[in-house]
Design a protein around this motif. Sequence first.
Motif, PDB file in Angstrom:
ATOM      1  N   GLU A  84       0.813  -1.213   0.000  1.00 30.79           N
ATOM      2  CA  GLU A  84       0.000   0.000   0.000  1.00 30.79           C
ATOM      3  C   GLU A  84       0.852   1.271   0.000  1.00 30.79           C
ATOM      4  OE1 GLU A  84      -2.477   0.205   3.458  1.00 30.79           O
ATOM      5  OE2 GLU A  84      -0.913  -0.565   4.791  1.00 30.79           O
ATOM      6  N   SER A  85       2.156   1.136   0.201  1.00 30.27           N
ATOM      7  CA  SER A  85       3.029   2.311   0.185  1.00 30.27           C
ATOM      8  C   SER A  85       4.419   1.901  -0.269  1.00 30.27           C
ATOM      9  CB  SER A  85       3.101   2.953   1.574  1.00 30.27           C
ATOM     10  OG  SER A  85       3.690   2.063   2.514  1.00 30.27           O
ATOM     11  N   PHE A  86       5.189   2.899  -0.707  1.00 27.38           N
ATOM     12  CA  PHE A  86       6.576   2.676  -1.106  1.00 27.38           C
ATOM     13  C   PHE A  86       7.405   3.865  -0.634  1.00 27.38           C
ATOM     14  CE2 PHE A  86      10.068   3.074  -4.254  1.00 27.38           C
ATOM     15  CZ  PHE A  86      10.697   1.858  -4.002  1.00 27.38           C
ATOM     16  N   GLU A  87       8.441   3.559   0.133  1.00 21.97           N
ATOM     17  CA  GLU A  87       9.328   4.583   0.700  1.00 21.97           C
ATOM     18  C   GLU A  87       8.529   5.662   1.434  1.00 21.97           C
ATOM     19  OE1 GLU A  87      11.775   5.879  -2.550  1.00 21.97           O
ATOM     20  OE2 GLU A  87      13.121   4.143  -2.361  1.00 21.97           O
ATOM     21  N   GLY A  88       7.526   5.218   2.184  1.00 20.92           N
ATOM     22  CA  GLY A  88       6.745   6.119   3.014  1.00 20.92           C
ATOM     23  C   GLY A  88       5.666   6.894   2.296  1.00 20.92           C
ATOM     24  N   LYS A  89       5.486   6.654   1.008  1.00 16.94           N
ATOM     25  CA  LYS A  89       4.470   7.357   0.232  1.00 16.94           C
ATOM     26  C   LYS A  89       3.404   6.369  -0.252  1.00 16.94           C
ATOM     27  CE  LYS A  89       7.676  10.927  -1.339  1.00 16.94           C
ATOM     28  NZ  LYS A  89       8.295  11.593  -2.514  1.00 16.94           N
ATOM     29  N   ARG A  90       2.182   6.857  -0.295  1.00 17.15           N
ATOM     30  CA  ARG A  90       1.061   6.014  -0.696  1.00 17.15           C
ATOM     31  C   ARG A  90       1.163   5.662  -2.182  1.00 17.15           C
ATOM     32  NH1 ARG A  90      -5.281   7.919  -0.245  1.00 17.15           N
ATOM     33  NH2 ARG A  90      -6.236   5.881  -0.654  1.00 17.15           N
ATOM     34  N   LEU A  91       0.855   4.403  -2.520  1.00 11.55           N
ATOM     35  CA  LEU A  91       0.825   4.004  -3.917  1.00 11.55           C
ATOM     36  C   LEU A  91      -0.218   4.828  -4.669  1.00 11.55           C
ATOM     37  CD1 LEU A  91       1.080   0.113  -3.565  1.00 11.55           C
ATOM     38  CD2 LEU A  91       2.897   1.691  -4.270  1.00 11.55           C
ATOM     39  N   ASN A  92      -0.076   4.885  -6.003  1.00  9.00           N
ATOM     40  CA  ASN A  92      -0.962   5.717  -6.822  1.00  9.00           C
ATOM     41  C   ASN A  92      -2.372   5.129  -6.918  1.00  9.00           C
ATOM     42  OD1 ASN A  92       1.172   7.480  -7.356  1.00  9.00           O
ATOM     43  ND2 ASN A  92       1.829   6.255  -9.117  1.00  9.00           N
ATOM     44  N   ALA A  93      -2.465   3.924  -7.425  1.00  5.17           N
ATOM     45  CA  ALA A  93      -3.709   3.148  -7.554  1.00  5.17           C
ATOM     46  C   ALA A  93      -3.356   1.919  -8.368  1.00  5.17           C
ATOM     47  CB  ALA A  93      -4.821   3.942  -8.250  1.00  5.17           C
TER      48      ALA A  93
ATOM     49  N   HIS B 164      -7.593   9.514 -10.451  1.00  6.22           N
ATOM     50  CA  HIS B 164      -7.871  10.639 -11.343  1.00  6.22           C
ATOM     51  C   HIS B 164      -9.331  11.079 -11.314  1.00  6.22           C
ATOM     52  CE1 HIS B 164      -3.854  10.416 -12.731  1.00  6.22           C
ATOM     53  NE2 HIS B 164      -4.003   9.419 -13.586  1.00  6.22           N
ATOM     54  N   TRP B 165     -10.252  10.131 -11.040  1.00  4.48           N
ATOM     55  CA  TRP B 165     -11.677  10.428 -11.100  1.00  4.48           C
ATOM     56  C   TRP B 165     -12.402   9.727  -9.954  1.00  4.48           C
ATOM     57  CZ3 TRP B 165      -9.447   7.623 -15.336  1.00  4.48           C
ATOM     58  CH2 TRP B 165      -8.944   8.440 -16.345  1.00  4.48           C
ATOM     59  N   TRP B 166     -13.437  10.365  -9.432  1.00  2.00           N
ATOM     60  CA  TRP B 166     -14.288   9.706  -8.437  1.00  2.00           C
ATOM     61  C   TRP B 166     -14.976   8.495  -9.058  1.00  2.00           C
ATOM     62  CZ3 TRP B 166     -13.260  11.015  -3.735  1.00  2.00           C
ATOM     63  CH2 TRP B 166     -12.876  12.314  -3.417  1.00  2.00           C
ATOM     64  N   TYR B 167     -15.147   8.505 -10.350  1.00  2.00           N
ATOM     65  CA  TYR B 167     -15.859   7.440 -11.076  1.00  2.00           C
ATOM     66  C   TYR B 167     -15.218   6.073 -10.843  1.00  2.00           C
ATOM     67  CZ  TYR B 167     -18.168   5.344 -15.224  1.00  2.00           C
ATOM     68  OH  TYR B 167     -18.910   4.576 -16.083  1.00  2.00           O
ATOM     69  N   GLU B 168     -13.893   6.035 -10.684  1.00  2.00           N
ATOM     70  CA  GLU B 168     -13.213   4.750 -10.543  1.00  2.00           C
ATOM     71  C   GLU B 168     -12.411   4.650  -9.252  1.00  2.00           C
ATOM     72  OE1 GLU B 168     -10.951   3.477 -13.890  1.00  2.00           O
ATOM     73  OE2 GLU B 168     -12.612   3.694 -15.298  1.00  2.00           O
ATOM     74  N   GLY B 169     -12.720   5.491  -8.275  1.00  2.00           N
ATOM     75  CA  GLY B 169     -11.997   5.397  -7.013  1.00  2.00           C
ATOM     76  C   GLY B 169     -12.070   6.683  -6.220  1.00  2.00           C
ATOM     77  N   GLY B 170     -11.055   7.530  -6.348  1.00  2.00           N
ATOM     78  CA  GLY B 170     -11.009   8.797  -5.636  1.00  2.00           C
ATOM     79  C   GLY B 170     -10.222   9.804  -6.443  1.00  2.00           C
ATOM     80  N   VAL B 171     -10.078  11.003  -5.907  1.00  2.00           N
ATOM     81  CA  VAL B 171      -9.314  12.056  -6.577  1.00  2.00           C
ATOM     82  C   VAL B 171      -8.254  12.574  -5.613  1.00  2.00           C
ATOM     83  CG1 VAL B 171      -9.385  14.339  -7.648  1.00  2.00           C
ATOM     84  CG2 VAL B 171     -11.255  12.722  -8.042  1.00  2.00           C
ATOM     85  N   ARG B 172      -6.991  12.489  -6.019  1.00  2.00           N
ATOM     86  CA  ARG B 172      -5.892  13.010  -5.208  1.00  2.00           C
ATOM     87  C   ARG B 172      -4.655  13.132  -6.080  1.00  2.00           C
ATOM     88  NH1 ARG B 172      -2.335   8.875  -3.592  1.00  2.00           N
ATOM     89  NH2 ARG B 172      -3.126   6.763  -4.009  1.00  2.00           N
ATOM     90  N   GLU B 173      -3.691  13.892  -5.618  1.00  2.00           N
ATOM     91  CA  GLU B 173      -2.428  14.020  -6.330  1.00  2.00           C
ATOM     92  C   GLU B 173      -1.596  12.748  -6.149  1.00  2.00           C
ATOM     93  OE1 GLU B 173      -1.334  16.497  -8.299  1.00  2.00           O
ATOM     94  OE2 GLU B 173      -3.323  17.431  -8.069  1.00  2.00           O
ATOM     95  N   LEU B 174      -0.960  12.302  -7.226  1.00  2.00           N
ATOM     96  CA  LEU B 174      -0.093  11.126  -7.127  1.00  2.00           C
ATOM     97  C   LEU B 174       1.188  11.490  -6.380  1.00  2.00           C
ATOM     98  CD1 LEU B 174      -0.444   9.592 -10.722  1.00  2.00           C
ATOM     99  CD2 LEU B 174      -1.948   9.344  -8.729  1.00  2.00           C
ATOM    100  N   GLU B 175       1.578  10.625  -5.474  1.00  2.00           N
ATOM    101  CA  GLU B 175       2.767  10.876  -4.659  1.00  2.00           C
ATOM    102  C   GLU B 175       4.018  10.216  -5.217  1.00  2.00           C
ATOM    103  OE1 GLU B 175       2.111  10.143  -0.458  1.00  2.00           O
ATOM    104  OE2 GLU B 175      -0.057  10.365  -0.730  1.00  2.00           O
ATOM    105  N   LEU B 176       3.842   9.264  -6.130  1.00  3.05           N
ATOM    106  CA  LEU B 176       4.966   8.486  -6.636  1.00  3.05           C
ATOM    107  C   LEU B 176       4.987   8.500  -8.166  1.00  3.05           C
ATOM    108  CD1 LEU B 176       4.518   5.406  -4.275  1.00  3.05           C
ATOM    109  CD2 LEU B 176       6.520   6.921  -4.282  1.00  3.05           C
ATOM    110  N   PRO B 177       6.150   8.283  -8.774  1.00  2.42           N
ATOM    111  CA  PRO B 177       6.186   8.104 -10.227  1.00  2.42           C
ATOM    112  C   PRO B 177       5.371   6.874 -10.618  1.00  2.42           C
ATOM    113  CG  PRO B 177       8.401   8.399  -9.326  1.00  2.42           C
ATOM    114  CD  PRO B 177       7.487   8.190  -8.162  1.00  2.42           C
TER     115      PRO B 177
END
Length: 345
Positions: A145-154, A177-190
Motif C-alpha cells: 500500500e506504500s513505497f518509501e513512506g508514500k502512498r501508492l498511486n492506484a 484521477h476520477w471519483w468514477y473509478e476510485g477517488g481524486v488526489r495528487e499522485l505521490e509516486l512516479p
Amino acid sequence: MDLDRRHFITGMTAVAGLAAAPVLAQPMRPQEPQRYPDPAWKILDKRFNKYMIGNAPLQREWTGSLWAEGSAWNGVGRYVVFSDIPNDRQMRWDEVTGAVTPLRVPANFSNGNTFDFEGRQISCEHSTARVVRYNWQGEPEVLAESFEGKRLNAPNDAVVHPADGGIIFTDPGYGSHWWYEGGVRELELPTSVYHIDPRSRTLTKLTDEIFKPNGLCFSPDYRKLYVADTAATHHPEPARIIVWDVVDNGRKLTNRQVFATSEKGFHDGIRADVDGNIWAATAFGGEGIDGIHVYMPDGTKIGQILMPEACANLTFAGKQRNRLFICGSQSVYTLYTAAQGAHRS
C-alpha cells in the motif's frame, strides 16, 4: 372465473416488479441466426488462420456493467472473476451455467485480478491504493500500500511468478484521477512497476521508465514481461506495449524494448498464448479497432477480434484455456479459439 379489480391490479404489480428486477444470473445469447464464420474474426496475416475457428461465434454472455475490467480464470471453481469498477463490485461468470452474479460488493473499486499458485485471489484496489490477497477465509490481506513512506498511486493489474510466488504489479494511478473509478488526489509516486516478495512482503520498484503502466503478462517461459503503456491518456506519447527480460524470477527487469505501438486506441489488458503470441484488449479506437489485437513474438500484428464495444481486458478460460473471456465496456463476451492461453489466469 372473474377477478375483481383489486386482485387484478395486485397481480399486475407483482409481474411488473419481477420484470423490473435485475436478473444477473441469466446468460445472454444472440437472438438471430448467425452465419459462420463470425465477422468478429479479422485476418491480417495468414499465420493467424491457425488460431481461428470458423464455426465459433462471439457470444455476449452478460451486460450491465459500466466498465468491465480485470478478468482472471479460476480453474478449480470454473469461473472468471472480473471487476465492474464504477459500480464498485467484483463479478463472477460461471462457466457451467453462464450465470453472472456479484462476488464482492463493495470491492474498493478493484481493477485487476489474478490468482496465485495456491489458488488465492489477488486484487488491485483503486480507492485504497492497495494490492490485497484474499486468504482461505475470504478476508483481504494487504500485500502493498506504500513505497518509501508514500502512498501508492492506484494499483492496476498483477501477475504471479511460479518459481517463488513473487507478484509484479503496475501502478499508473487511474483510480486516483476520477471519483468514477476510485477517488481524486495528487499522485505521490512516479508511475511504476513493482515486485512484491511473497514472504517478506518487501516492495521493490522494478522500473519507472513507462508513462502509464497498465495491463501486463509474462511470456510462456516467464523470461519476458510485457506491459501495456496507455501513455496517451495523459501524455503526448503513443500507447505502446513494452517488453523487458525477466531476471531473478522477476526481481529485476532488463533490456527494455518497444514491442508494439498503437496508431489508434489503447492496448490495456494483455495475455500470452502457448506460442508466445500476445493478445491485447483494445479500447477507444472506434469501429474496426476496438477488440483484441494479436501480435506474434516478433511484434508483427497478425489478426484482430473485432468487437462492438471498447475492450479493457481478457483472459483465456476453460479447462483447455482455449475460450477467450473478453471484458467489453458494458458487457462480457466469450469466443472459442484454436489458441491456448499460456498461463492459468
